[in-house]
Design an enzyme around this catalytic site. Structure first.
Site, short mmCIF file in Angstrom:
data_model
loop_
_atom_site.label_atom_id
_atom_site.label_comp_id
_atom_site.label_asym_id
_atom_site.label_seq_id
_atom_site.Cartn_x
_atom_site.Cartn_y
_atom_site.Cartn_z
N GLY A 176 -1.12 -0.37 0.65
CA GLY A 176 -1.50 -1.31 -0.40
C GLY A 176 -2.96 -1.17 -0.77
O GLY A 176 -3.62 -0.18 -0.40
N GLU A 206 -9.63 6.30 0.69
CA GLU A 206 -9.02 6.62 -0.61
C GLU A 206 -9.68 5.78 -1.69
O GLU A 206 -10.40 6.30 -2.54
CB GLU A 206 -7.51 6.37 -0.57
CG GLU A 206 -6.81 6.67 -1.89
CD GLU A 206 -5.36 6.18 -1.92
OE1 GLU A 206 -4.60 6.70 -2.76
OE2 GLU A 206 -5.00 5.27 -1.14
#
Length: 350
Positions: A176, A206
């Site tokens: 998520g 990320e």
């Protein structure tokens, strides 16, 4: 040697980072939506739908990238759908030369239609078994169970990992939105997993930078890093910072997903991706798909990209495949057998 598409296709591959709900066939999404009454698909043409998912994902924003999952998860709300999707995933990956895969999913996303968490896990595992059988056992698929980092209740997913670890579930993850939802939110969960001798990876590096990686590694104790590409921000030329050196020296695997990393904005372009640099500096890099539908990619495509963009040789492809096998959440004898009996002979034959 010249790496033809035929060689790239035939090369044995090990996949550590692939999301079940991000890898459906467009036709399957359409058929499951029709069967379940799911509304709102932008089109019922499979080719156009595949393009829509990719264009929606290719926005440079992880938040928008995740929006397409409303449709894939929306059609995965009963046992039959989960079995079908998991079976097709195993078959599709085997067709790409994958010999071992760890496919991850969040059971909590499949309970809106009344399924329990346990029913969702058992349906997916049954699908993997059917898919493996359909390929003549050319592939082995294990599962990682994800807790959604923006939600509470990580412990209940960790409980499932331990409960089903002898039934094909090999580890835990948090997935998520990374930014604003650090791994440190529920540190007791990771402590409990270690006490249970259970494996876990963590999405980090990320949508957030080295601090997120630092928290995942030094506070939570991640064995692998989902993506992890922003570790490069702790590297200046040939000078490897203390965090980056720790990740490299401890052989913490980076589950890099080049195509997806561009789509979510982790890197600006494929040419900017640090895969080659990280490999040359000695990091344990692996090649992965992340979300095959959303990014319109495959393991063949990721391998071909490594060849075309990063100049990978057959030896390089073998190295990242061995890296992935060594980092897999399998018992040591099984990892050794995968390398010695499947991967190395496969590359030698090429």
């Amino acid at each position: 040697m010249s790496l033809t598409p035929e060689i790239v296709r035939a090369a044995p591959k090990v996949l550590l980072h692939d999301h079940l709900d991000g890898g459906l066939r467009p036709q399957t999404v359409i058929e499951l939506a029709d069967a379940s009454g799911h509304q709102g698909l932008p089109t019922t043409d499979p080719e156009k739908l595949g393009t829509w998912f990719r264009e929606n994902a290719d926005s440079g924003s992880l938040v928008r990238y995740l929006e397409g999952f409303a449709h894939t998860c929306g059609v995965m709300q009963d046992e039959a759908a989960l079995v079908r999707v998991a079976s097709e995933a195993a078959q599709d990956l085997a067709g790409q030369g994958v010999v071992y895969a760890e496919v991850r999913y969040a059971p909590e996303l499949f309970t809106e239609g009344g399924l329990s968490l346990e029913q969702a896990v058992e349906a997916v595992q049954e699908g993997f078994r059917q898919g493996q059988a359909a390929t003549g056992e050319r592939i082995r698929v294990s599962a990682l169970l994800c807790a959604m980092r923006q939600n509470d209740g990580w412990q209940r997913i960790a409980d499932l990992v331990v409960r089903y670890r002898d039934a094909g579930v090999v580890g835990f993850d948090i997935a998520g939105p990374e930014l604003g939802f650090p791994a440190t939110r529920e540190l007791p969960v990771f402590e409990w997993l270690r006490q249970q001798n259970a494996h876990f990876t963590i999405h980090a590096g990320e949508a957030d930078g080295p601090e997120s990686i630092w928290q995942a590694v030094q506070f939570a104790g991640a064995e692998r890093l989902g993506h992890g590409v922003r570790i490069v921000e702790d590297i200046d030329g040939d000078r490897v910072g203390h965090l980056a050196a720790y990740v490299r020296d401890r052989r913490i695997a980076l589950e890099t997903c080049p195509t997806s990393n561009v789509h979510t904005g982790a890197v600006a372009t494929l040419a900017d991706h640090p895969l080659r640099r990280l490999k040359d500096l000695g990091f344990r890099v692996t090649l992965n798909t992340d979300n095959r539908l959303m990014s319109q990619t495959s393991m063949i495509n990721e391998f071909q990209t490594a060849v075309d963009v990063f100049g990978f040789t057959l030896d390089d492809l073998r190295d990242v495949t061995v890296n992935a096998a060594e980092a897999a959440f399998l018992p040591l004898p099984e990892r050794e057998a995968l390398i010695e009996d499947v991967i190395l002979p496969g590359y030698a034959a090429l």
